[in-house]
Design a protein around this motif. Structure first.
Motif, PDB file in Angstrom:
ATOM      1  N   ASN A   3       0.724  -0.987  -0.113  1.00  0.00           N
ATOM      2  CA  ASN A   3       0.102  -0.039   0.046  1.00  0.00           C
ATOM      3  C   ASN A   3       0.758   1.223   0.078  1.00  0.00           C
ATOM      4  OD1 ASN A   3      -2.424   1.348  -0.138  1.00  0.00           O
ATOM      5  ND2 ASN A   3      -2.557   1.308   2.176  1.00  0.00           N
ATOM      6  N   MET A   4       2.110   1.224  -0.372  1.00  0.00           N
ATOM      7  CA  MET A   4       3.104   2.455  -0.401  1.00  0.00           C
ATOM      8  C   MET A   4       3.768   2.357  -1.680  1.00  0.00           C
ATOM      9  SD  MET A   4       6.220   3.101   2.268  1.00  0.00           S
ATOM     10  CE  MET A   4       4.830   3.158   3.579  1.00  0.00           C
ATOM     11  N   MET A   5       3.705   3.632  -2.220  1.00  0.00           N
ATOM     12  CA  MET A   5       4.714   3.877  -3.494  1.00  0.00           C
ATOM     13  C   MET A   5       5.959   4.477  -3.023  1.00  0.00           C
ATOM     14  SD  MET A   5       2.722   7.093  -5.074  1.00  0.00           S
ATOM     15  CE  MET A   5       4.002   7.571  -6.374  1.00  0.00           C
ATOM     16  N   GLY A   6       7.072   4.511  -3.755  1.00  0.00           N
ATOM     17  CA  GLY A   6       8.322   5.299  -3.541  1.00  0.00           C
ATOM     18  C   GLY A   6       8.481   6.362  -4.455  1.00  0.00           C
ATOM     19  N   LEU A   7       9.219   7.253  -3.893  1.00  0.00           N
ATOM     20  CA  LEU A   7       9.583   8.550  -4.794  1.00  0.00           C
ATOM     21  C   LEU A   7      11.046   8.929  -4.664  1.00  0.00           C
ATOM     22  CD1 LEU A   7       6.620  11.279  -4.895  1.00  0.00           C
ATOM     23  CD2 LEU A   7       7.615   9.981  -6.965  1.00  0.00           C
ATOM     24  N   ILE A   8      11.836   9.072  -5.376  1.00  0.00           N
ATOM     25  CA  ILE A   8      13.384   9.034  -5.429  1.00  0.00           C
ATOM     26  C   ILE A   8      13.526  10.492  -5.747  1.00  0.00           C
ATOM     27  CG2 ILE A   8      15.523   8.421  -5.755  1.00  0.00           C
ATOM     28  CD1 ILE A   8      14.895   5.514  -5.933  1.00  0.00           C
ATOM     29  N   ASN A   9      13.867  11.531  -5.088  1.00  0.00           N
ATOM     30  CA  ASN A   9      14.132  13.053  -5.480  1.00  0.00           C
ATOM     31  C   ASN A   9      15.671  13.357  -5.642  1.00  0.00           C
ATOM     32  OD1 ASN A   9      13.995  15.770  -5.716  1.00  0.00           O
ATOM     33  ND2 ASN A   9      13.452  16.218  -3.692  1.00  0.00           N
ATOM     34  N   LEU A  10      15.982  13.233  -6.866  1.00  0.00           N
ATOM     35  CA  LEU A  10      17.244  13.568  -7.224  1.00  0.00           C
ATOM     36  C   LEU A  10      17.600  15.004  -7.366  1.00  0.00           C
ATOM     37  CD1 LEU A  10      17.906  11.105 -10.153  1.00  0.00           C
ATOM     38  CD2 LEU A  10      17.842  10.883  -7.777  1.00  0.00           C
ATOM     39  N   HIS A  11      16.936  15.916  -6.710  1.00  0.00           N
ATOM     40  CA  HIS A  11      17.197  17.218  -6.568  1.00  0.00           C
ATOM     41  C   HIS A  11      17.889  17.524  -5.233  1.00  0.00           C
ATOM     42  CE1 HIS A  11      14.106  17.726  -9.711  1.00  0.00           C
ATOM     43  NE2 HIS A  11      14.301  18.959  -9.760  1.00  0.00           N
ATOM     44  N   GLU A  12      19.266  17.301  -5.582  1.00  0.00           N
ATOM     45  CA  GLU A  12      20.101  17.050  -4.359  1.00  0.00           C
ATOM     46  C   GLU A  12      21.452  18.094  -4.470  1.00  0.00           C
ATOM     47  OE1 GLU A  12      19.735  12.869  -2.291  1.00  0.00           O
ATOM     48  OE2 GLU A  12      20.254  12.767  -4.449  1.00  0.00           O
ATOM     49  N   ASN A  13      21.668  18.962  -3.633  1.00  0.00           N
ATOM     50  CA  ASN A  13      22.847  19.744  -3.761  1.00  0.00           C
ATOM     51  C   ASN A  13      24.033  18.920  -3.807  1.00  0.00           C
ATOM     52  OD1 ASN A  13      24.476  21.801  -3.869  1.00  0.00           O
ATOM     53  ND2 ASN A  13      24.477  22.371  -1.767  1.00  0.00           N
ATOM     54  N   VAL A  53       7.862   2.850  -8.007  1.00  0.00           N
ATOM     55  CA  VAL A  53       8.603   3.713  -7.886  1.00  0.00           C
ATOM     56  C   VAL A  53       8.933   4.631  -8.967  1.00  0.00           C
ATOM     57  CG1 VAL A  53      11.119   3.967  -7.298  1.00  0.00           C
ATOM     58  CG2 VAL A  53       9.964   1.923  -6.436  1.00  0.00           C
ATOM     59  N   GLY A  54       8.747   5.726  -8.603  1.00  0.00           N
ATOM     60  CA  GLY A  54       9.108   6.725  -9.641  1.00  0.00           C
ATOM     61  C   GLY A  54      10.298   7.989  -9.199  1.00  0.00           C
ATOM     62  N   ILE A  55      11.222   8.026 -10.238  1.00  0.00           N
ATOM     63  CA  ILE A  55      12.432   8.981  -9.847  1.00  0.00           C
ATOM     64  C   ILE A  55      12.348  10.216 -10.676  1.00  0.00           C
ATOM     65  CG2 ILE A  55      14.798   8.855 -10.312  1.00  0.00           C
ATOM     66  CD1 ILE A  55      14.853   5.934 -10.437  1.00  0.00           C
ATOM     67  N   LEU A  56      12.478  11.160  -9.599  1.00  0.00           N
ATOM     68  CA  LEU A  56      12.210  12.639 -10.210  1.00  0.00           C
ATOM     69  C   LEU A  56      13.527  12.936 -10.456  1.00  0.00           C
ATOM     70  CD1 LEU A  56       9.703  14.427  -9.867  1.00  0.00           C
ATOM     71  CD2 LEU A  56      10.726  15.507  -7.997  1.00  0.00           C
ATOM     72  N   SER A  57      13.810  13.219 -11.720  1.00  0.00           N
ATOM     73  CA  SER A  57      15.185  13.392 -12.534  1.00  0.00           C
ATOM     74  C   SER A  57      15.472  14.898 -12.255  1.00  0.00           C
ATOM     75  CB  SER A  57      15.066  13.080 -13.763  1.00  0.00           C
ATOM     76  OG  SER A  57      14.158  14.107 -14.597  1.00  0.00           O
ATOM     77  N   ALA A  58      16.742  14.972 -12.181  1.00  0.00           N
ATOM     78  CA  ALA A  58      17.456  16.415 -12.303  1.00  0.00           C
ATOM     79  C   ALA A  58      18.584  16.476 -12.973  1.00  0.00           C
ATOM     80  CB  ALA A  58      17.330  16.965 -10.893  1.00  0.00           C
ATOM     81  N   GLY A  59      19.029  17.345 -13.475  1.00  0.00           N
ATOM     82  CA  GLY A  59      20.403  17.583 -13.938  1.00  0.00           C
ATOM     83  C   GLY A  59      20.764  16.755 -15.063  1.00  0.00           C
ATOM     84  N   LEU A  83       8.650   0.978 -12.534  1.00  0.00           N
ATOM     85  CA  LEU A  83       9.690   2.097 -12.369  1.00  0.00           C
ATOM     86  C   LEU A  83       9.362   2.952 -13.279  1.00  0.00           C
ATOM     87  CD1 LEU A  83      12.382   3.037 -10.865  1.00  0.00           C
ATOM     88  CD2 LEU A  83      13.727   1.965 -13.200  1.00  0.00           C
ATOM     89  N   PHE A  84       9.428   4.103 -13.061  1.00  0.00           N
ATOM     90  CA  PHE A  84       8.866   5.351 -13.718  1.00  0.00           C
ATOM     91  C   PHE A  84       9.840   6.510 -13.605  1.00  0.00           C
ATOM     92  CE2 PHE A  84       5.327   3.104 -12.696  1.00  0.00           C
ATOM     93  CZ  PHE A  84       4.204   3.182 -13.911  1.00  0.00           C
ATOM     94  N   LEU A  85      10.465   7.094 -14.863  1.00  0.00           N
ATOM     95  CA  LEU A  85      11.332   8.104 -14.716  1.00  0.00           C
ATOM     96  C   LEU A  85      10.715   9.459 -15.094  1.00  0.00           C
ATOM     97  CD1 LEU A  85      14.425   6.527 -16.861  1.00  0.00           C
ATOM     98  CD2 LEU A  85      13.841   6.660 -14.508  1.00  0.00           C
ATOM     99  N   ASP A 110       0.329  14.003 -11.871  1.00  0.00           N
ATOM    100  CA  ASP A 110      -0.618  13.386 -12.461  1.00  0.00           C
ATOM    101  C   ASP A 110      -0.203  11.779 -12.364  1.00  0.00           C
ATOM    102  OD1 ASP A 110       1.643  13.492 -14.156  1.00  0.00           O
ATOM    103  OD2 ASP A 110       0.804  13.353 -16.158  1.00  0.00           O
ATOM    104  N   TYR A 111       1.312  11.480 -12.195  1.00  0.00           N
ATOM    105  CA  TYR A 111       1.570  10.341 -11.894  1.00  0.00           C
ATOM    106  C   TYR A 111       1.171   9.684 -10.364  1.00  0.00           C
ATOM    107  CZ  TYR A 111       5.079   7.019  -9.958  1.00  0.00           C
ATOM    108  OH  TYR A 111       5.702   6.006  -9.161  1.00  0.00           O
ATOM    109  N   ILE A 112       1.391  10.889  -9.505  1.00  0.00           N
ATOM    110  CA  ILE A 112       1.238  10.558  -8.120  1.00  0.00           C
ATOM    111  C   ILE A 112      -0.408  10.346  -7.906  1.00  0.00           C
ATOM    112  CG2 ILE A 112       1.357  11.500  -5.773  1.00  0.00           C
ATOM    113  CD1 ILE A 112       3.763  13.176  -6.791  1.00  0.00           C
ATOM    114  N   LYS A 113      -1.086  11.154  -8.588  1.00  0.00           N
ATOM    115  CA  LYS A 113      -2.483  11.012  -8.356  1.00  0.00           C
ATOM    116  C   LYS A 113      -3.052   9.711  -9.051  1.00  0.00           C
ATOM    117  CE  LYS A 113      -3.816  15.910  -8.662  1.00  0.00           C
ATOM    118  NZ  LYS A 113      -4.280  17.252  -9.652  1.00  0.00           N
TER     119      LYS A 113
END
Length: 373
Positions: A3-13, A53-59, A83-85, A110-113
């Motif tokens: 019952n849980m989804m994962g999000l990886i936030n790549l907006h990291e300094n 699992v969604g990966i929020l891309s950056a850079g 897996l979703f990019l 929209d992906y989260i919803k």
């Protein structure tokens, strides 16, 4: 935890790691001989039963996309979920203590919803550990929390050396009442692991409300500004944590993997850590090779001396060469008679015959990708 989804936030300094992040995001930094930092997050998710699992891309995302591909190695190449990019609206590298990540959260709502799971676990990639999130999930439900932040307690002397971190202040029952992002003077010993557990609809509402009011940073505008309005609790993580936020920390935590107890914990405690499979031959040790207290990945060929070091895939150590207290990344080559000590060599670095490079144990020398010396 279906019952849980994962999000990886790549907006990291990653300003303090720019020697090895100039051409890759922080999540794609090679680690422990065969792995990338993102492998630990993905493996923890799948070992905890999280299969969406969604990966929020950056850079510059190309190297990471090449590494994770379809997600097959983590059993995330699925007909349902998987897996979703998630694309980013921004270009260039992430800079500053408050990355502008909310715009990308908003553009991918929209992906989260459309996801089926009730809860979401949001994580960065710099916190390397082996964790099963089931205990944190039960804690979240028992406390009837709106948001649960995972944290690690540090000794006072270690806290003084931290920088660019998020620290938490909690009450006796675990309620988060204070949150400091990148403080100059640290007033707490509770280091946020930048992992947040919450209801999926709450995430949607927080992102929408923050963006509509000019918010730009998730941690500051969605969580820190709502500490009084929401029930935010801190969950203490008891295992080993390697936070990769500087070249010194990267070098130090890499060397600590040579301690068998730490290596066992970080790779096997709550399940195995998976990575991209490459069909290469085992490491080859030639007649004159001497290897002591080191991690050597497959595809390497060693004819010289290696001590207290980490060699990645396809590394060549020629005869009479000596490598000590160093990290040699993929396809590095150390020529005959060369001496390398207290160094980090990025991918495709070539040290020619007879050269001597020596850094300090507290300040290793860093050789950038593709350099020939």
């Amino acid at each position: 935890m279906k019952n849980m989804m994962g999000l990886i936030n790549l907006h990291e300094n990653h300003d303090s790691l720019r020697e090895i992040t100039g051409h890759r995001p922080l999540a794609a930094i090679p680690f422990a001989g065969r792995y990338r930092l993102v492998d630990f997050v993905l493996s923890n998710f799948i070992n905890s039963g999280i299969t969406n699992v969604g990966i929020l891309s950056a850079g510059n995302f190309r190297s990471l996309a090449d590494h994770i591909r379809s997600g097959k190695e983590w059993d995330l190449a699925r007909k349902r979920d998987g897996l979703f990019l998630l694309p980013s609206l921004q270009t260039g590298t992430v800079q500053g203590p408050f990355p502008h990540d909310l715009a990308d959260f908003f553009s991918n709502l929209d992906y989260i919803k459309s996801s089926r799971q009730q809860f979401v676990l949001l994580s960065g990639s710099r916190s390397v550990c082996n964790i099963n999130y089931d205990e944190a999930y039960r804690f979240h439900l028992d406390k009837n929390a709106d948001i649960t932040v995972l944290y690690k307690e540090y000794e006072e002397e270690k806290v003084k050396r931290l920088s660019g971190v998020t620290m938490l202040g909690t009450t006796d029952d675990g309620r988060v009442v204070d949150m400091e992002i990148c403080p100059v003077n640290v007033h707490s010993n509770k280091l946020s692991m930048e992992m947040y557990l919450m209801d999926r609809q709450l995430l949607i509402d927080l992102v929408d409300a923050s963006v509509s009011r000019g918010g730009t940073n998730f941690a500051r505008d969605c969580i820190m500004k709502n500490l009084e309005n929401l029930k935010v609790y801190g969950f203490p993580f008891q295992g080993y944590l390697a936070r990769i936020d500087s070249m010194q920390n990267y070098f130090e935590h890499s060397m600590r993997l040579l301690i068998p107890e730490i290596w066992q914990e970080i790779f096997f405690t709550n399940g195995s850590i998976y990575t991209k499979v490459k069909d290469e031959a085992p490491a080859k040790y030639q007649r004159d090779a001497q290897v002591k207290s080191s991690l050597v990945a497959n595809g390497s060929v060693i004819a010289g001396r290696v001590e207290n070091s980490i060699l990645f895939r396809g590394v060549k150590i020629h005869k009479d060469a000596r490598v000590t207290n160093s990290i040699i990344m993929q396809k590095g080559e150390i020529g005959p008679g060369a001496v390398i000590e207290n160094a980090i060599c990025d991918k495709d670095v070539k040290i020619t015959a007879g050269k001597k490079l020596k850094g300090e144990i507290n300040h290793p020398i860093v050789i950038e990708k593709g350099t020939v010396i």
